[in-house]
Design a protein around this motif. Structure first.
Motif, PDB file in Angstrom:
ATOM      1  N   ARG A   1       6.522  73.946  33.290  1.00 22.19           N
ATOM      2  CA  ARG A   1       5.078  74.139  33.154  1.00 22.19           C
ATOM      3  C   ARG A   1       4.578  75.362  33.924  1.00 22.19           C
ATOM      4  O   ARG A   1       3.735  76.122  33.438  1.00 22.19           O
ATOM      5  CB  ARG A   1       4.361  72.874  33.650  1.00 22.19           C
TER       6      ARG A   1
ATOM      7  N   ASP B   1      -5.773  72.864  40.448  1.00 26.65           N
ATOM      8  CA  ASP B   1      -4.983  72.449  39.288  1.00 26.65           C
ATOM      9  C   ASP B   1      -5.851  72.398  38.028  1.00 26.65           C
ATOM     10  O   ASP B   1      -5.381  72.694  36.924  1.00 26.65           O
ATOM     11  CB  ASP B   1      -4.343  71.077  39.540  1.00 26.65           C
ATOM     12  N   SER B   2      -7.109  72.016  38.202  1.00 29.84           N
ATOM     13  CA  SER B   2      -8.039  71.985  37.068  1.00 29.84           C
ATOM     14  C   SER B   2      -8.270  73.391  36.524  1.00 29.84           C
ATOM     15  O   SER B   2      -8.310  73.603  35.309  1.00 29.84           O
ATOM     16  CB  SER B   2      -9.370  71.359  37.507  1.00 29.84           C
TER      17      SER B   2
ATOM     18  N   GLN C   1      -5.206  74.496  34.636  1.00 23.91           N
ATOM     19  CA  GLN C   1      -5.180  73.882  33.310  1.00 23.91           C
ATOM     20  C   GLN C   1      -6.068  74.657  32.333  1.00 23.91           C
ATOM     21  O   GLN C   1      -5.724  74.819  31.152  1.00 23.91           O
ATOM     22  CB  GLN C   1      -5.651  72.428  33.408  1.00 23.91           C
TER      23      GLN C   1
END
Length: 202
Positions: A121, A44-45, A48
């Motif tokens: 998203r 997820d990082s 992002q």
């Protein structure tokens, strides 16, 4: 009388072995869940960084450049595709199975809840990633003589978009098959537990 005692002892031993096996299984599941959660956080990082919140007007070339800057391997990009797929399935409210820990017991629950914010998203990000990979592939093919063989092995340059397309296609097909398989396993486990409980009652 001795026969009854022996039978009771065997049942008690069987129950103890079953409880020990269940405890070991729950411990294994807990460890796997922890590892999966850790990996999800890492992925997820990366997502992002690839797709910053509120970014407007980014092109496939912009994303391709970002992939290069982050030096993301093919394996990591496949993980990104897998994680985006998982998040989109969950956000769409499609029925799927998720592990959950309840009172230190691992359970698998059926989940189906629309999450509009996360859907907005992640929707379309897999295709954007594939489009960026095509940009990288084309750049590699135009300048093939200047690249090292590591570009083709570790980074899959020249075939990256194909690799990611195949990953996305596999995940889409796997979702239905895996859910059906998991349900069959649940029903079988429930049936065995019911049969065992019925047996131990006598």
């Amino acid at each position: 009388m001795s026969g009854i005692s022996d039978a009771e002892a065997l049942l008690a031993k069987a129950k103890a072995l079953r409880e020990q096996a269940e405890a070991e299984e729950h411990k294994l599941h807990s460890t796997l869940i922890e590892k999966k959660n850790c990996q999800n956080s890492e992925t997820d990082s990366v997502i992002q960084k690839l797709f910053p919140l509120n970014e407007v007007g980014a092109t496939a070339s912009d994303l391709a450049r970002r992939i290069d800057e982050l030096k993301l391997s093919t394996l990591m990009l496949e993980r990104v595709v897998e994680r985006l797929h998982e998040r989109e399935i969950a956000a769409r409210g499609l029925e799927h199975v998720e592990p959950s820990q309840h009172h230190e017991q691992v359970q698998f629950v059926r989940v189906a809840a629309l999450q509009e914010e996360d859907l907005a998203r992640v929707q379309g990000l897999i295709q954007r990633l594939i489009d960026a990979a095509e940009v990288l592939d084309n750049e590699h093919l135009k300048n093939a003589k200047e690249h090292h063989h590591v570009d083709a092995t570790h980074w899959s340059r020249g075939t990256l978009s194909k690799v990611l397309k195949e990953k996305a296609h596999f995940l889409g097909r796997e979702h239905d098959e895996e859910f059906k398989k998991r349900l069959e396993e649940f029903y079988e486990a429930a049936r065995k537990k019911k049969d065992y409980d019925s047996y131990t009652m006598y």
